[in-house]
Write an enzyme that holds these catalytic residues in place. Structure first.
Site, PDB file in Angstrom:
ATOM      1  N   ILE A 102      -2.478   7.082  -0.080  1.00  0.00           N
ATOM      2  CA  ILE A 102      -3.601   6.356  -0.669  1.00  0.00           C
ATOM      3  C   ILE A 102      -3.248   6.255  -2.157  1.00  0.00           C
ATOM      4  O   ILE A 102      -3.343   7.237  -2.889  1.00  0.00           O
ATOM      5  CB  ILE A 102      -4.935   7.084  -0.467  1.00  0.00           C
ATOM      6  CG1 ILE A 102      -5.239   7.217   1.025  1.00  0.00           C
ATOM      7  CG2 ILE A 102      -6.068   6.330  -1.162  1.00  0.00           C
ATOM      8  CD1 ILE A 102      -6.505   7.995   1.324  1.00  0.00           C
ATOM      9  N   PRO A 103      -2.794   5.072  -2.622  1.00  0.00           N
ATOM     10  CA  PRO A 103      -2.061   4.980  -3.889  1.00  0.00           C
ATOM     11  C   PRO A 103      -2.925   4.983  -5.147  1.00  0.00           C
ATOM     12  O   PRO A 103      -3.012   3.980  -5.864  1.00  0.00           O
ATOM     13  CB  PRO A 103      -1.304   3.663  -3.735  1.00  0.00           C
ATOM     14  CG  PRO A 103      -2.200   2.832  -2.879  1.00  0.00           C
ATOM     15  CD  PRO A 103      -2.854   3.782  -1.914  1.00  0.00           C
ATOM     16  N   CYS A 104      -3.524   6.126  -5.440  1.00  0.00           N
ATOM     17  CA  CYS A 104      -4.327   6.218  -6.655  1.00  0.00           C
ATOM     18  C   CYS A 104      -3.476   6.069  -7.915  1.00  0.00           C
ATOM     19  O   CYS A 104      -3.991   5.764  -8.995  1.00  0.00           O
ATOM     20  CB  CYS A 104      -5.111   7.526  -6.689  1.00  0.00           C
ATOM     21  SG  CYS A 104      -4.138   9.001  -6.381  1.00  0.00           S
ATOM     22  N   HIS A 105      -2.153   6.256  -7.775  1.00  0.00           N
ATOM     23  CA  HIS A 105      -1.271   6.074  -8.936  1.00  0.00           C
ATOM     24  C   HIS A 105      -1.201   4.611  -9.371  1.00  0.00           C
ATOM     25  O   HIS A 105      -0.737   4.313 -10.480  1.00  0.00           O
ATOM     26  CB  HIS A 105       0.136   6.598  -8.619  1.00  0.00           C
ATOM     27  CG  HIS A 105       0.798   5.926  -7.462  1.00  0.00           C
ATOM     28  ND1 HIS A 105       0.517   6.259  -6.154  1.00  0.00           N
ATOM     29  CD2 HIS A 105       1.730   4.926  -7.409  1.00  0.00           C
ATOM     30  CE1 HIS A 105       1.245   5.507  -5.353  1.00  0.00           C
ATOM     31  NE2 HIS A 105       1.989   4.691  -6.079  1.00  0.00           N
ATOM     32  N   ARG A 106      -1.683   3.681  -8.530  1.00  0.00           N
ATOM     33  CA  ARG A 106      -1.656   2.258  -8.883  1.00  0.00           C
ATOM     34  C   ARG A 106      -2.903   1.798  -9.622  1.00  0.00           C
ATOM     35  O   ARG A 106      -3.054   0.610  -9.899  1.00  0.00           O
ATOM     36  CB  ARG A 106      -1.465   1.418  -7.614  1.00  0.00           C
ATOM     37  CG  ARG A 106      -0.150   1.684  -6.917  1.00  0.00           C
ATOM     38  CD  ARG A 106       0.004   0.861  -5.661  1.00  0.00           C
ATOM     39  NE  ARG A 106       1.139   1.352  -4.872  1.00  0.00           N
ATOM     40  CZ  ARG A 106       1.283   1.197  -3.571  1.00  0.00           C
ATOM     41  NH1 ARG A 106       0.349   0.539  -2.897  1.00  0.00           N
ATOM     42  NH2 ARG A 106       2.318   1.680  -2.937  1.00  0.00           N
TER      43      ARG A 106
END
Length: 283
Positions: free
Chosen positions: A248-252
């Site tokens: 779940i790409p919270c880094h984006r």
């Protein structure tokens, strides 16, 4: 017990040192200078980075610079409203993997994990040691310990579901972990996720799942996409509480100004993830 993916932990440690060098003003360092600082031959340093991201160390330096986030926001901004308006099917392409996900019911979430068995194990990942947790239904947690340390990562995830029963079982989780970090050798076509969170958090995590690899969005864009345009602060909190980092790409998620914002497992890890995805997208 740690299960290693081939050399990935070593790759991350070298890359992390490269970030530190660049942050100290080494953006203009030559390949020879960087290799010397790393205690490697130029050829070995070049091979290491090229095998990890598919581009040269010089090109990779550009992705690690602080201004890269602003460039991403200008060039690869992902509009979420359109994606969300079509409805989420429950599976989507992410990191060249297929994800299948479902969410825990609000009532079950309120019970803080009571009656739930969560399995856990340590694995090496492209971004250092990773703590992977999962239920019978799929991965429910991924934490990265390179910046926080192993004890803090474990306390963080177990503290989210205090009434659950936690059982170490590396081999049960191994196929999912290998698939999550791109080492499944084509044997696993889906990585199942089991999202454990409050309803508002689940909405935010759903929005994150629509951001393609190599692209970014802003906290305010996420807030608008889920129908809560004034809840930017709450969205930021929910992004930070995402338990399944990387998949779940919270880094984006970036600030509207193009700043990196925060990252629960350390900003060097976030920068490394964005750089890795950018390099893979252009390789």
């Amino acid at each position: 017990m740690n299960v290693a993916l081939p050399e990935t932990g070593y790759h991350y440690n070298v890359m992390r040192r490269a970030i530190e060098l660049i942050d100290r003003g080494g953006e203009g360092m030559s390949l020879d200078d960087l290799a010397r600082e790393m205690g490697m031959s130029p050829a070995h340093f070049q091979r290491l980075f090229s095998s990890w991201v598919g581009v040269s160390p010089k090109r990779y330096q550009q992705y690690l610079r602080l201004g890269h986030a602003k460039a991403l926001l200008a060039e690869r901004f992902s509009t979420l409203e359109t994606a969300l308006s079509t409805g989420l099917s429950g599976s989507g392409r992410l990191h060249d993997l297929f994800l299948r996900w479902e969410a825990m019911s609000p009532g079950d979430f309120a019970r803080a994990g009571a009656g739930l068995t969560i399995y856990w194990g340590w694995f090496e990942s492209p971004f250092g040691p990773a703590l992977v947790m999962g239920t019978e239904k799929g991965i429910c947690g991924i934490a990265f310990a390179a910046e926080t340390g192993a004890e803090a990562a474990m306390a963080d995830l177990t503290g989210r579901w205090p009434k659950a029963t936690f059982v170490e079982d590396v081999m049960r989780l191994r196929p999912w972990a290998l698939s999550a970090f791109g080492a499944g050798e084509g044997k696993l076509t889906e990585t199942p996720l089991f999202l454990i969170g409050a309803p508002f958090q689940i909405k935010v995590w759903e929005a994150l799942l629509t951001i393609p690899s190599g692209q970014v969005t802003t906290y305010s864009e996420i807030a608008g996409a889920i129908g809560a345009p004034k809840a930017v602060r709450a969205v930021g909190t929910a992004v930070g509480r995402n338990p399944v980092s990387w998949l779940i790409p919270c880094h984006r998620a970036l600030r509207k100004s193009g700043g990196l914002g925060g990252y629960h497992w350390g900003l060097p890890v976030k920068r490394a993830m964005l750089a890795w995805e950018s390099a893979r997208a252009e390789a």
